[in-house]
Enzyme design. Structure first.
Site, short mmCIF file in Angstrom:
data_model
loop_
_atom_site.label_atom_id
_atom_site.label_comp_id
_atom_site.label_asym_id
_atom_site.label_seq_id
_atom_site.Cartn_x
_atom_site.Cartn_y
_atom_site.Cartn_z
N GLU A 1 69.59 11.05 -34.79
CA GLU A 1 69.53 12.32 -34.07
C GLU A 1 70.03 13.48 -34.95
O GLU A 1 71.06 13.36 -35.64
CB GLU A 1 70.42 12.18 -32.83
CG GLU A 1 70.55 13.38 -31.94
CD GLU A 1 71.47 13.11 -30.77
OE1 GLU A 1 71.50 13.93 -29.84
OE2 GLU A 1 72.18 12.07 -30.78
N LYS B 1 65.22 16.13 -26.10
CA LYS B 1 66.20 15.26 -25.45
C LYS B 1 66.29 15.65 -23.97
O LYS B 1 66.37 16.83 -23.62
CB LYS B 1 67.56 15.41 -26.13
CG LYS B 1 68.63 14.45 -25.67
CD LYS B 1 69.87 14.58 -26.55
CE LYS B 1 70.94 13.57 -26.20
NZ LYS B 1 72.10 13.65 -27.13
N CYS C 1 69.33 9.44 -27.94
CA CYS C 1 70.73 9.10 -27.68
C CYS C 1 71.07 8.93 -26.20
O CYS C 1 70.76 7.90 -25.60
CB CYS C 1 71.64 10.14 -28.33
SG CYS C 1 73.34 9.54 -28.55
#
Length: 692
Positions: A62, A131, A187
């Site tokens: 990330e 995200k 994540c």
């Protein structure tokens, strides 16, 4: 490698891509906080290294282009511009590289900054995924800098001068490799109660990718494993996870650079953690197996329907890339013995579970019948030995004396003194009621009555000669069960049912309860060894169990030849190690013969490579070349598909033991008794070379 061997390896059979595999990797490149140029070069260095390793899909951490732990620097205009320029350079450099690259970067869209995964392939920027879930608790403050992408669908974004799809509704699909379809999340997304990748899988993605920073704390590595394992299992997919590593800022946090690859709940590869040098964690994912598993799980299709059929609403982004053809090896663990426990740290627990599944099944049957005895034929071979120790443990757990078991050894025309002696020693050691019935007089009389040549002194040892003995043994056992108010314990195993290596009807195919029906020969061998070395049986019967394990597998129905050679089961039907391997991949996953051969070759052609089950004897660690594998696989296909189903269609009850499956017509396997094997034989003949 000589020229002939090299030519053989050029056959398409040896290419992993021909069998539905995709080579993936995670990478933890050197990073320097906010130094985009250094990070760009580190990313490209790892991309080139992955190219040399023939990787198809490469997942970076990330925000790796800027580094993750740079706090308010994410909002600096100079840094944002540098990231965009660096992405343009990475896209250009990717034109000569085989992997699809997943690079973490912060990108502006509208009036917001998004934490993104940028997907690049073969000189093109394919799309950008934001995200969804932004952690904003404890050490995390992502909502200070980034906007959530959870509602971004159907949009586009301009990056490095290109306008490309932008959103959480993207599935990237190869135009070159069938079933290579991936989805991306970042994540925290996998920590959420509803990971975006669940919908990605239901939309058709076979590989789920996670670009993560994820600082390390005590126990967090186990948590990541648990999440990846569960998500890959629940979605019938592969899960590729890549965390940030050395070089990230340690102002308040630390990083371990963990890379993990899971497939259908099984860990294929993991990187070295806390490494100072960049790590490539490589594994070959079986996308074809994933698609096949979904076909067998109607729950998957039901879930997709309940979720609104994401395949119809998600956008598919096609891409072309340059996978390497030919023999590039196979980088994934392949179990030589897929039915045998392979977790050294849980070996005792796994064997205990397998053994007690049989014990519990037999206990319940005993309780339900109200029988006064269990009747079992003891030959001194593997199957009857295992059935006997299962029966002994069932008696122990029910508080019954072991004399409740009535064991009969029934020597025939080819019974050896060694197996007969072992049968008696085992029965005596376990303290059961033991007797001997010589079946030769009755067998001779039957052969006389039917006019068989053996009765006239001719050495004719045909199927009739063998089945007369096998049938009489079973007939005696059923009559003895009636006489002693008992029931007959079947000893035949899963491998024999697969191959039809049993006498139908009045023979070893029949019993009142087939306690071994869900246990293949390789697992029986392993469980006997476990019992022989464990606390329950070692003191009384350990030495006898080891002696039985060391005995040649034989039905002992045909007398030894002039040279003293005894009848060998494996010379007739093939090594059980190979047959059980074939059975697992065909029964559990429905894989084609050519793919089974490919997997078997990688598992078995080099005895020095790969992992053997814990405690497996060194002198039995054999290797099989491709012609041998191909030859026995052809025989397996004939027996399994065209010969033996009629025997399986009429088998007695027995417990399923392995997730690999069982062959009961009431359970895992339903098939017509009069099917043909031509489809499977033709595929084998067309796609598997005779040499290699």
């Amino acid at each position: 490698m000589n020229a002939s061997a090299a030519a053989d390896r050029s056959h398409p059979f040896f290419s992993l891509h021909e069998h539905g595999f995709v080579r993936v990797a995670t990478s933890t490149p050197h990073v320097r906080p906010a130094d985009v140029a250094v990070n760009r070069d580190a990313i490209l260095a790892e991309a080139r290294r992955a190219h040399e390793a023939h990787v198809d899909l490469l997942v970076f951490p990330e925000l790796c282009l800027s580094a993750y732990a740079i706090d308010d620097l994410h909002l600096q205009g100079a840094l944002i511009a540098a990231v965009d320029a660096a992405l343009a350079e990475i896209v250009a450099a990717s034109a000569s590289l085989s992997p699809v690259l997943l690079v973490g970067a912060a990108l502006v869209h509208g009036s917001s900054l998004y934490n993104c995964a940028v997907v690049i392939a073969h000189g093109k920027l394919l799309g950008v995924v934001p995200k969804s879930f932004l952690p904003n608790y404890r050490e995390f403050y992502e909502k200070r800098w980034f906007a959530s992408g959870k509602a971004v669908r159907g949009q586009s974004i301009t990056v490095a001068g290109q306008n490309v799809p932008f959103g959480v509704d993207l599935v990237f699909a190869s135009e070159v490799l069938k079933d290579f379809r991936f989805f991306v999340e970042i994540c925290e997304d996998v920590w959420a109660p509803t990971p975006p990748s669940t919908l990605g899988a239901l939309a058709g993605a076979t590989i789920l990718c996670n670009l993560s920073a994820s600082n390390i704390t005590i126990g967090k590595s186990d948590e990541r494993h648990a999440l990846c394992k569960a998500q890959s299992s629940r979605t019938s997919a592969a899960y590729v996870y890549c965390a940030a590593g050395h070089g990230e800022s340690t102002t308040d946090l630390a990083w371990d650079g963990q890379g993990i690859v899971y497939e259908l709940g099984e860990c294929l590869a993991q990187s070295e953690r806390f490494a100072l040098e960049p790590q490539l964690c490589i594994a070959d994912i079986d996308c074809e197996r994933i698609v096949g598993d979904r076909l067998r799980l109607p729950t998957f299709a039901d879930a997709a329907e309940l979720a609104g059929s994401p395949a119809q609403t998600f956008r598919t982004v096609p891409f072309r890339h340059a996978p390497v053809r030919g023999d590039i090896g196979l980088q994934r663990p392949i179990r030589r013995f897929p039915f045998v426990p392979n977790r050294p740290e849980k070996l005792d627990a796994d064997c205990y579970e397998a053994f007690n599944i049989q014990v519990d099944g037999l206990m319940r049957r005993l309780e339900s019948t109200g029988s006064k005895s269990m009747v079992i034929g003891i030959s001194g071979g593997l199957d009857s030995t295992h059935a006997l120790i299962v029966a002994a443990r069932a008696c122990d757990r029910l508080g019954l004396p072991r004399t409740f078991i009535r064991g009969y050894t029934m020597p025939g025309f080819a019974t050896s003194e060694g197996t007969k002696s072992n049968a008696w020693k085992l029965m005596d050691a376990l303290g059961i009621t033991a007797e001997e019935i010589d079946i030769r007089p009755a067998a001779t009389r039957m052969l006389e009555d039917i006019g068989h040549a053996f009765a006239d002194g001719e050495p004719v040892y045909d199927v009739t000669f063998e089945n007369v003995q096998a049938g009489l043994r079973t007939d005696y056992l059923f009559r003895l069960a009636s006489q002693h108010s008992g029931f007959v314990i079947g000893t035949g195993d899963l491998s024999e049912l697969a191959l039809g290596w049993c006498t139908y009807g009045v023979g070893d195919q029949m019993s009142h309860y087939a306690v071994n029906a869900g246990v293949p020969k390789t697992l029986i061998q392993y469980l006997i060894r476990w019992c022989a070395d464990g606390e329950d049986f070692a003191a009384e019967a350990g030495a006898i169990l080891h002696a039985i394990l060391d005995t040649e597998i034989s039905p002992e129905l045909v007398p030894a030849g002039a040279d003293g050679a005894i009848q060998s089961t494996e010379e007739k039907i093939g090594p059980y190690a190979l047959n059980d391997f074939f059975l697992h991949h065909i029964m559990r996953y429905g894989q084609t013969p050519s793919k089974v051969a490919f997997l078997a070759w990688h598992a078995w052609h080099d005895a020095a490579q790969g992992q053997w089950p814990d405690g497996y004897p060194a002198d039995r660690r054999l290797a099989y070349d491709l012609p041998v594998i191909r030859g026995w696989l052809e025989k397996f296909l004939r027996r399994f598909f065209a010969f033996s189903q009629f025997k399986r269609s009429a088998i007695p009850n027995g417990p399923k033991v392995s997730s690999g499956g069982a062959l009961s017509p009431r359970g895992d396997w339903r098939a017509p008794s009069d099917a043909r094997a031509e489809v499977w034989l033709a595929e084998l003949d067309a796609k598997v070379p005779l040499e290699g």
